[in-house]
Design a protein around this motif. Structure first.
Motif, PDB file in Angstrom:
ATOM      1  N   HIS A  68      -5.077  -2.858   1.357  1.00  0.00           N
ATOM      2  CA  HIS A  68      -5.193  -4.301   1.484  1.00  0.00           C
ATOM      3  C   HIS A  68      -5.735  -4.554   2.690  1.00  0.00           C
ATOM      4  O   HIS A  68      -5.287  -4.056   3.861  1.00  0.00           O
ATOM      5  CB  HIS A  68      -3.867  -4.980   1.172  1.00  0.00           C
ATOM      6  N   ASP A  75       0.936  -1.217  -0.113  1.00  0.00           N
ATOM      7  CA  ASP A  75       0.078  -0.003  -0.086  1.00  0.00           C
ATOM      8  C   ASP A  75       0.837   1.048   0.034  1.00  0.00           C
ATOM      9  O   ASP A  75       0.516   2.161  -0.552  1.00  0.00           O
ATOM     10  CB  ASP A  75      -0.773   0.037   1.116  1.00  0.00           C
ATOM     11  N   HIS A  83      -8.578  -0.573  -4.834  1.00  0.00           N
ATOM     12  CA  HIS A  83      -7.345   0.019  -5.867  1.00  0.00           C
ATOM     13  C   HIS A  83      -8.219   1.483  -6.489  1.00  0.00           C
ATOM     14  O   HIS A  83      -9.551   1.353  -6.892  1.00  0.00           O
ATOM     15  CB  HIS A  83      -7.140  -0.762  -7.041  1.00  0.00           C
ATOM     16  N   THR A  93      -4.153   2.384  -3.135  1.00  0.00           N
ATOM     17  CA  THR A  93      -4.241   0.693  -2.710  1.00  0.00           C
ATOM     18  C   THR A  93      -4.361   0.732  -1.117  1.00  0.00           C
ATOM     19  O   THR A  93      -3.940   1.128  -0.437  1.00  0.00           O
ATOM     20  CB  THR A  93      -3.370  -0.382  -3.167  1.00  0.00           C
ATOM     21  N   THR A 138      -0.653   6.811  -1.630  1.00  0.00           N
ATOM     22  CA  THR A 138       0.102   5.628  -1.749  1.00  0.00           C
ATOM     23  C   THR A 138       1.250   5.892  -1.118  1.00  0.00           C
ATOM     24  O   THR A 138       2.106   5.109  -0.329  1.00  0.00           O
ATOM     25  CB  THR A 138       0.352   5.230  -3.335  1.00  0.00           C
ATOM     26  N   VAL A 166      -2.384   3.501 -10.653  1.00  0.00           N
ATOM     27  CA  VAL A 166      -2.846   3.207  -9.590  1.00  0.00           C
ATOM     28  C   VAL A 166      -2.625   4.085  -8.448  1.00  0.00           C
ATOM     29  O   VAL A 166      -1.290   4.074  -8.111  1.00  0.00           O
ATOM     30  CB  VAL A 166      -2.558   1.903  -9.131  1.00  0.00           C
TER      31      VAL A 166
END
Length: 182
Positions: free
Chosen positions: A74, A29, A98, A72, A165, A69
Motif C-alpha cells: 500500500h 502488508d 496485490h 500486498t 507478506t 493474496v
C-alpha cells in the motif's frame, strides 16, 4: 518567529495521524495484528465495500488474510487532515498492489482510492475510530513476473531481497524498533 502552542499541537497531531495511517499500511502488508491494533480504537468501524465490520472482524479478515493474496503493498499519497480539538477527519490517497494466486497463474492487480478516516485523540493518542474506503480505479496489470531469483537478468546476492507478506527481511531490519508503537 516562534510558533504558538496551539500551532505546535496541530503540527504534532497531523504527524501522529500520518504515522497512524502508515502503521495501517504496514500492518496490512505484513499482516501484523498487533501493529494494526495500535492504529484503531477498540470498536472502530470499517467499511471497505467488500467488507464492513468492527475492529475484531477486520483483524480476522486481514490477518492472516486470504492465502491467494501472496503479497500486498500500500502506497500512501497525500493526506488532507482537518483537526478539531480531539477529533480529526483525514483523506489519504492510496495505491494498493496485490499479487494474487489464481491457481493456474499469479496476476498483479492494482487499485487506487482514498481512505476517509475519522480520528479521535484519547489519553494523548490519535487513532482511527472509523474508516471508509473509496475506490477510484482498478487495473489488472497481467501475469506476474517471477523475480524471486533476481532482476533484469542479474541474480540477487542473497535470499533476503524478495519481499513477502510475512517473515521477510523487514521484520529483522526493524527488530524491536516497532515494539514502541505496539
Amino acid at each position: 518567529m516562534a510558533l504558538e502552542p496551539q500551532e505546535l499541537e496541530a503540527i504534532h497531531a497531523r504527524e501522529m495521524i500520518r504515522d497512524c495511517v502508515a502503521r495501517v499500511a504496514r500492518g496490512e502488508d505484513r499482516r501484523d495484528r498487533d501493529l494494526l491494533k495500535t492504529a484503531y480504537w477498540p470498536g472502530a468501524a470499517m467499511d471497505y465495500g467488500i467488507f464492513a465490520g468492527d475492529l475484531d472482524a477486520y483483524l480476522d479478515w486481514i490477518v492472516p488474510g486470504s492465502p491467494a493474496v501472496l503479497l500486498t503493498q500500500h502506497f500512501i499519497g497525500q493526506t488532507l487532515i482537518a483537526v478539531e480539538g480531539d477529533t480529526a477527519k483525514a483523506e489519504s490517497h492510496v495505491i494498493a498492489y496485490h499479487r494474487v494466486d489464481y491457481g493456474s497463474e499469479h496476476r498483479d492487480l492494482a487499485m487506487g482510492g482514498r481512505y476517509l478516516d475519522s480520528f479521535e485523540k484519547r489519553d494523548g493518542q490519535w487513532r482511527i475510530a472509523a474508516r471508509t474506503m473509496l475506490y477510484d480505479w482498478s487495473q489488472d496489470i497481467g501475469q506476474a513476473a517471477d523475480f524471486s531469483e533476481g532482476l533484469m537478468g542479474a541474480p540477487f546476492s542473497a535470499g533476503h531481497f524478495t519481499g513477502r507478506t510475512t517473515g521477510d527481511f523487514s521484520a529483522e531490519f526493524f527488530g524491536k524498533a516497532l515494539e514502541g508503537t505496539k
